[in-house]
Design an enzyme around this catalytic site. Structure first.
Site, PDB file in Angstrom:
ATOM      1  N   HIS A   1      -6.687  -4.720  -1.371  1.00  0.00           N
ATOM      2  CA  HIS A   1      -5.922  -5.775  -1.328  1.00  0.00           C
ATOM      3  C   HIS A   1      -6.330  -6.876  -2.480  1.00  0.00           C
ATOM      4  O   HIS A   1      -5.982  -7.906  -2.416  1.00  0.00           O
ATOM      5  CB  HIS A   1      -6.430  -6.791   0.047  1.00  0.00           C
ATOM      6  CG  HIS A   1      -6.048  -5.871   1.237  1.00  0.00           C
ATOM      7  ND1 HIS A   1      -6.984  -5.292   1.755  1.00  0.00           N
ATOM      8  CD2 HIS A   1      -4.843  -5.843   1.862  1.00  0.00           C
ATOM      9  CE1 HIS A   1      -6.496  -4.533   2.844  1.00  0.00           C
ATOM     10  NE2 HIS A   1      -5.259  -5.004   2.988  1.00  0.00           N
TER      11      HIS A   1
ATOM     12  N   HIS B   1       0.831  -1.286   0.214  1.00  0.00           N
ATOM     13  CA  HIS B   1       0.064   0.055  -0.052  1.00  0.00           C
ATOM     14  C   HIS B   1       0.936   1.340  -0.070  1.00  0.00           C
ATOM     15  O   HIS B   1       0.309   2.335   0.010  1.00  0.00           O
ATOM     16  CB  HIS B   1      -1.003   0.122   1.186  1.00  0.00           C
ATOM     17  CG  HIS B   1      -1.748  -1.404   1.482  1.00  0.00           C
ATOM     18  ND1 HIS B   1      -2.603  -1.486   0.453  1.00  0.00           N
ATOM     19  CD2 HIS B   1      -1.839  -2.183   2.531  1.00  0.00           C
ATOM     20  CE1 HIS B   1      -3.085  -2.846   0.915  1.00  0.00           C
ATOM     21  NE2 HIS B   1      -2.836  -3.031   1.834  1.00  0.00           N
TER      22      HIS B   1
END
Lengths: 196, 331
Positions: free
Chosen positions: B219, B56
């Site tokens: 995700h 991320h």
């Protein structure tokens, strides 16, 4: 099995589980890709490989120590949801293994419920582990418990997930077996092959 | 899989080595995979710890520094870090005023941070308060589910709460502020492509040319629905309308258009223009903006929109100096 399992039997069980996870790593990841985030196979494989390495390097003396080491290694190596859940399962089993495999698995299951706050039907590992515990508590064999876990895994296919990352999909999570219930079915399959 | 990596198993460790080399003012604990502020622990200041799966970037390690986080734990790609890492981070930032854990609402993150807080309580006197961020309107909220995901609001929260901690506010006040920001922020994301987790080697899901996922997470998990691709103005409406339907926003919001890793800035600005037009039509003035890839999902193409209701206090804290690899102004 009514007698408490030996350290050798439990080592065989955990080693066999690690083999099954490794063999089915891609299957577990594919299931997790369909409804989760594609890491269950690699995480469990990494964790169980570390467990087998830890047990080989310094073989624990008794069943409780072995289960404790297995749980602690999973908690510190796996991460995600499977680390705390499988870790808690083995750590709690350590406290009850002197009473036999069935009470130990039940204690582990209670730990999983407390940690994950999932209920039966939420499409999680609870759906495979719960039926296996029920069979063992009723005096069934480990092989029968493994069958119950496999049936529980299959029963997760039509369910809509309410816990874990699959829950974000809502209705779209239906139609796939839950990865956690699938790895739990392998845990019981390994038990049937080594503890009976 | 085409990636700039050495070995899929080493991606996180190698990236942390790069961060340490590029940002000498950070201290990286490679064994525990924790990025620390170089001067941590700061005496008398509440320590802010966050963390989550890698993939991320710049979140969270890139948000460590004066005015933001004190430490960030990196897990494997898209996998929560483990309790040992969080314990090391917590102990390393405890300057005597307690530690706030900022946790995105994912089952694994919540459980691992929970176990870490239990371990810290058992081992030391450090006071730990946990705030869980859950701002994704794509997920139906319910007592019976895992609840909403923590997404874009996390970035804004870490900045604003970081400024409050830097001012020397006590732990309870910092935690209250964090909860207020979580209550006032909402996000919604979409994807044009999937992404490839290095250890998996192939895309997490297939998204054919001409289709997009609405309600995506960070995700690579699929979204809530798949629809034909549409102009940016329609996509902006698909993201903003559910946000406005979920929470009442008034004049003075922070508007954050986030890139998911594979979308160029030019497209993010196209989206931002459409989002701003919708907000103007709804009578919601934008007080501050943030546009760019701040919370990514590897190489996924797509974006998310976050609105945070601000007030004078939040804006003042937003404008306060921050000096991190990922966000830097006034410093």
């Amino acid at each position: 099995m009514s007698d408490a399992p030996t350290t050798e039997q439990l080592t065989a069980w955990i080693t066999r589980f690690a083999e099954l996870v490794h063999e089915h790593r891609d299957e577990l990841t594919a299931l997790d890709s369909a409804i989760g985030d594609a890491d269950h196979g690699s995480n469990m494989d990494r964790g169980m490989t570390a467990v087998v390495a830890a047990l080989t390097e310094a073989p624990p003396d008794d069943p409780a120590a072995l289960l404790k080491k297995t749980g602690a290694t999973l908690v510190s190596k796996v991460g995600g949801a499977s680390g705390p859940l499988y870790g808690t399962l083995f750590l709690r089993m350590a406290g009850a293994v002197g009473e036999g495999f069935a009470p130990a698995l039940r204690a582990g299951f209670d730990g999983v419920l407390a940690r994950g706050k999932a209920e039966p039907g939420d499409k999680t590992m609870v759906d495979a582990l719960g039926p296996a515990c029920d069979v063992l508590d009723a005096g069934g064999s480990v092989a029968e418990a493994a069958q119950a876990a496999a049936d529980g895994r299959d029963a997760t296919v039509p369910l809509v997930a309410r816990k874990g990352r699959a829950s974000y999909l809502g209705e779209r999570s239906a139609g796939h077996a839950d990865p956690g219930a699938t790895s739990t079915a392998y845990l019981l399959q390994a038990a049937a092959e080594t503890l009976s | 899989m085409k990636k700039l990596i050495n070995d899929p198993a080493d991606v996180v460790a190698d990236a942390l080595r790069g961060m340490a080399a590029a940002h000498p003012r950070l201290r990286v604990d490679h064994e525990n995979r924790v990025v620390f502020r170089g001067d941590a622990p700061v005496q008398g200041k509440v320590g802010l710890v966050s963390g989550g799966g890698a993939g991320h970037e710049p979140m969270h390690g890139g948000f460590v520094g004066p005015g933001m986080l004190d430490a960030a734990c990196a897990g494997e790609v898209f996998t929560s870090p483990v309790p040992d890492q969080m314990v090391a981070a917590t102990q390393g930032v405890d300057g005597g005023a307690g530690v706030l854990h900022i946790v995105k609402n994912y089952t694994g993150d919540v459980m691992n941070f929970e176990m870490a807080a239990e371990l810290v309580a058992a081992e030391s006197g450090t006071e730990v308060v946990t705030v869980v961020v859950d701002d994704d309107v794509a997920v139906q909220d319910s007592l019976y589910t895992a609840g909403r995901r923590g997404v874009g609001t996390t970035v804004l929260l870490e900045k604003i709460v970081g400024a409050a901690a830097e001012e020397g506010r006590p732990l309870a006040a910092v935690a209250d502020l964090a909860r207020r920001i979580d209550d006032s922020g909402r996000s919604m994301g979409m994807a044009l492509t999937s992404c490839t987790v290095p250890a998996a080697g192939k895309p997490t899901f297939e998204l054919p040319e001409g289709e997009m996922e609405i309600g995506i997470g960070i995700h690579g998990e699929p979204g809530r629905r798949r629809v034909p691709i549409a102009p940016a103005r329609d996509v902006a409406a698909m993201l903003v309308e559910p946000i406005l339907a979920d929470h009442t926003f008034s004049d003075g919001v922070i508007c954050f258009v986030n890139g998911l890793g594979g979308t160029p800035l030019i497209e993010l600005y196209v989206v931002y223009a459409e989002v701003a037009a919708i907000l103007e039509k709804s009578g919601i003035g934008i007080a501050r903006s943030l546009v760019g890839p701040y919370m990514t999902s590897l190489e996924m193409a797509g974006c998310s929109v976050t609105l945070l209701q601000a007030d004078d206090e939040l804006l003042r804290l937003w404008d306060a100096p921050v000096d991190t690899p990922g966000l830097r102004w006034g410093a």
